[in-house]
Scaffold this motif. Structure first.
Motif, PDB file in Angstrom:
ATOM      1  N   GLY A   1      -1.112   7.457  24.811  1.00 11.40           N
ATOM      2  CA  GLY A   1       0.122   8.204  24.584  1.00 11.40           C
ATOM      3  C   GLY A   1       1.066   7.529  23.615  1.00 11.40           C
ATOM      4  N   GLY A   2       0.720   6.304  23.212  1.00 11.27           N
ATOM      5  CA  GLY A   2       1.561   5.568  22.269  1.00 11.27           C
ATOM      6  C   GLY A   2       1.406   6.092  20.850  1.00 11.27           C
ATOM      7  N   ARG A   3       2.418   5.855  20.025  1.00  9.26           N
ATOM      8  CA  ARG A   3       2.409   6.363  18.649  1.00  9.26           C
ATOM      9  C   ARG A   3       2.444   5.236  17.622  1.00  9.26           C
ATOM     10  N   LEU A   4       1.735   5.489  16.523  1.00  4.07           N
ATOM     11  CA  LEU A   4       1.704   4.556  15.393  1.00  4.07           C
ATOM     12  C   LEU A   4       2.106   5.314  14.131  1.00  4.07           C
ATOM     13  N   VAL A   5       2.974   4.709  13.333  1.00  2.00           N
ATOM     14  CA  VAL A   5       3.302   5.260  12.016  1.00  2.00           C
ATOM     15  C   VAL A   5       2.650   4.370  10.963  1.00  2.00           C
ATOM     16  N   TYR A   6       1.732   4.984  10.190  1.00  2.00           N
ATOM     17  CA  TYR A   6       1.133   4.287   9.046  1.00  2.00           C
ATOM     18  C   TYR A   6       1.919   4.708   7.813  1.00  2.00           C
ATOM     19  N   ALA A   7       2.446   3.737   7.076  1.00  2.00           N
ATOM     20  CA  ALA A   7       3.296   4.056   5.929  1.00  2.00           C
ATOM     21  C   ALA A   7       2.992   3.136   4.760  1.00  2.00           C
ATOM     22  N   THR A   8       3.247   3.637   3.545  1.00  2.00           N
ATOM     23  CA  THR A   8       3.200   2.805   2.338  1.00  2.00           C
ATOM     24  C   THR A   8       4.336   3.241   1.414  1.00  2.00           C
ATOM     25  N   CYS A   9       4.645   2.376   0.449  1.00  2.00           N
ATOM     26  CA  CYS A   9       5.568   2.775  -0.626  1.00  2.00           C
ATOM     27  C   CYS A   9       4.745   3.021  -1.887  1.00  2.00           C
ATOM     28  N   SER A  10       3.618   3.711  -1.686  1.00  2.00           N
ATOM     29  CA  SER A  10       2.737   4.085  -2.789  1.00  2.00           C
ATOM     30  C   SER A  10       2.707   5.601  -2.940  1.00  2.00           C
ATOM     31  N   LEU A  11       2.373   6.069  -4.131  1.00  2.00           N
ATOM     32  CA  LEU A  11       2.229   7.498  -4.413  1.00  2.00           C
ATOM     33  C   LEU A  11       0.763   7.919  -4.427  1.00  2.00           C
ATOM     34  N   LEU A  12      -0.149   6.959  -4.347  1.00  2.00           N
ATOM     35  CA  LEU A  12      -1.555   7.223  -4.632  1.00  2.00           C
ATOM     36  C   LEU A  12      -2.343   7.596  -3.378  1.00  2.00           C
ATOM     37  N   GLU A  13      -3.124   8.666  -3.471  1.00  2.00           N
ATOM     38  CA  GLU A  13      -3.855   9.185  -2.315  1.00  2.00           C
ATOM     39  C   GLU A  13      -4.833   8.167  -1.722  1.00  2.00           C
ATOM     40  N   GLU A  14      -5.412   7.312  -2.586  1.00  2.00           N
ATOM     41  CA  GLU A  14      -6.369   6.319  -2.080  1.00  2.00           C
ATOM     42  C   GLU A  14      -5.742   5.400  -1.039  1.00  2.00           C
ATOM     43  N   GLU A  15      -4.441   5.157  -1.162  1.00  2.00           N
ATOM     44  CA  GLU A  15      -3.750   4.257  -0.239  1.00  2.00           C
ATOM     45  C   GLU A  15      -3.096   5.009   0.922  1.00  2.00           C
ATOM     46  N   ASN A  16      -3.103   6.321   0.842  1.00  2.78           N
ATOM     47  CA  ASN A  16      -2.347   7.136   1.801  1.00  2.78           C
ATOM     48  C   ASN A  16      -3.249   8.056   2.611  1.00  2.78           C
ATOM     49  N   ASP A  17      -3.384   9.302   2.170  1.00  2.00           N
ATOM     50  CA  ASP A  17      -4.195  10.286   2.890  1.00  2.00           C
ATOM     51  C   ASP A  17      -5.595   9.757   3.192  1.00  2.00           C
ATOM     52  N   ALA A  18      -6.222   9.122   2.192  1.00  2.00           N
ATOM     53  CA  ALA A  18      -7.615   8.669   2.344  1.00  2.00           C
ATOM     54  C   ALA A  18      -7.750   7.605   3.430  1.00  2.00           C
ATOM     55  N   VAL A  19      -6.754   6.735   3.557  1.00  4.98           N
ATOM     56  CA  VAL A  19      -6.789   5.687   4.599  1.00  4.98           C
ATOM     57  C   VAL A  19      -6.702   6.331   5.983  1.00  4.98           C
ATOM     58  N   VAL A  20      -5.780   7.262   6.140  1.00  5.13           N
ATOM     59  CA  VAL A  20      -5.594   7.935   7.437  1.00  5.13           C
ATOM     60  C   VAL A  20      -6.847   8.720   7.814  1.00  5.13           C
ATOM     61  N   GLN A  21      -7.418   9.444   6.853  1.00  7.87           N
ATOM     62  CA  GLN A  21      -8.606  10.249   7.149  1.00  7.87           C
ATOM     63  C   GLN A  21      -9.800   9.374   7.525  1.00  7.87           C
TER      64      GLN A  21
END
Length: 429
Positions: free
Chosen positions: A344-364
């Motif tokens: 039930g705990g929550r994690l926020v994954y965040a970056t100060c990047s604009l690039l999908e490789e570091e963002n959406d792709a990591v989460v997926q």
């Protein structure tokens, strides 16, 4: 009012060092000013702004300075952009004529990639991701200086009271649209000597960074981890959101970064923060807390491409292959941090990047290998926190749309373990 003639030489000297790209530009500038204590505040400001102007306009300046693109010419162009050509003393008529010629160039007529002042590989990534038109608008916004944002420490002050006290300084500030504790200062005054700053009532923090702290939703009495705490801007925001209760761990691999947190922590009045240096994402100190934490913030190390307004040297210092290396590192860090969460705990994954490789792709990639986690749609989280932003599954803040640095965030929740079904035993006859 003209600057002393020596400022051009100072700018040329430090620019030569900065353009070697052996260290971050702000580090090189700080060291240079420490070695040249006779430079006054106005002079230091002019040199720094000139250096950043060159970094923001490097492609354009280098191309149009011609075959004589000497360090002096680049320094001249930087100073002219930062303080105006009329403020530069001790230059020849030929150099003034050169500055006038450059100023008269209509930059809107340049090819798009040249106008972006970005390495070709980065510009192409942005075009592929955002489309040509939006990529050009985004690149333009990234080449403008960022505003100065403050976060009001709710434990010590009220936002309206801070606005009134700043006005007496006199410093004009207005509320930010998304963060309920944010202020945008209309100029860039020195804050260090203000009583508000010394007493810990305000901290410098981009509004986008403040929103990241908000969406974690940390509450009173919880166990919370800021997994990549750095110098602790988000840590302080989280501690205040928890109303100085519960337990907040500030993890980081860098002793130097955690050392910078200590004076800020002392000013803040927080006593629920526990800075902890870790060796890596599988450190035994992390394992001891596995399954015990309510919320985790992972502001992961990244390329920093969302911060180019503040750190324009980043785009020139990093090769394209660094992005793939970052992706692998980010996946490993997210995997390590996720072990901390209870059901039930929550994690926020965040970056100060604009690039999908570091963002959406990591989460997926993470979700594909962690069946016990699910994505909480960002629009749902923003509604819970009463933040007036339209988003889909992820938070994607962009400077040209939201006037913040470029930030990405995803909220991941560990599924609660189903309780084992009660086994009925037949009654004895």
């Amino acid at each position: 009012m003209r600057l002393p003639p020596a400022i051009l030489a100072n700018t040329e000297e430090v620019l030569r060092e900065v353009l070697r790209f052996t260290a971050p530009a702000d580090t090189t500038l700080s060291r240079y000013f420490k070695d040249h204590p006779r430079l006054g505040g106005r002079e230091r400001g002019a040199v720094a702004e000139a250096v950043y102007a060159v970094l923001r306009n490097k492609t354009f300046f280098t191309d149009f300075a011609g075959s004589n693109a000497s360090m002096r010419r680049l320094a001249l162009l930087g100073l002219a952009e930062a303080v105006g050509a009329e403020a530069i003393a001790g230059i020849s008529d030929e150099e003034r004529e050169f500055l006038g010629r450059i100023k008269d160039i209509d930059r809107t007529l340049l090819p798009a990639q040249k106008r972006s002042n970005m390495p070709e590989w980065l510009y192409e990534k942005l075009v592929k991701q955002f489309g040509q038109e939006e990529a050009d608008i985004l690149a333009d916004s990234l080449n403008k200086p960022a505003p100065l944002d403050l976060r009001v420490n709710a434990l010590k002050a009220d936002r309206d009271d801070v606005i009134a006290q700043l006005a007496q300084a006199p410093i004009a500030a207005e509320p930010t649209p998304y963060s309920p504790l944010g202020l945008r200062v209309l100029k860039k005054p020195a804050l260090q000597n203000l009583p508000l700053f010394k007493e810990g009532a305000i901290e410098v923090q981009d509004e986008g960074s403040q929103v990241l702290s908000q969406i974690l939703g940390a509450r009173r009495g919880e166990m919370v981890v800021d997994f990549c705490a750095g110098a602790g801007g988000k840590t302080l925001a989280l501690g205040a959101a928890m109303r100085n209760t519960g337990r907040l761990y500030a993890f980081d691999v860098s002793e130097k970064r955690l050392a910078k947190l200590k004076p800020r922590l002392a000013r803040s009045g927080l006593s629920n923060v526990h800075p902890v240096q870790i060796a890596h994402e599988k450190d035994a100190k992390i394992k001891r807390l596995a399954g015990k934490i309510d919320r985790v913030l992972v502001d992961a190390p990244c390329s920093g491409m969302g911060t180019l307004r503040r750190n324009p040297d980043v785009k020139w210092r990093q090769p394209p292959e660094a992005i793939a290396e970052m992706h692998e590192k980010q996946v490993a860090i997210l995997d390590g941090a996720a072990r901390l969460l209870k059901g039930g705990g929550r994690l926020v994954y965040a970056t100060c990047s604009l690039l999908e490789e570091e963002n959406d792709a990591v989460v997926q990639e993470f979700l594909a290998s962690h069946a016990d986690f699910e994505l909480v749609p960002m629009h749902k989280v923003l509604a819970e926190q009463k933040i007036d932003l339209e988003m889909g599954d992820y938070l994607k803040l962009l400077p040209h749309k939201h006037q913040t640095d470029g930030f990405f965030a995803a909220v991941l929740e560990r599924k609660k373990m189903a309780k084992p079904a009660k086994v009925e035993t037949p009654e004895e006859e």
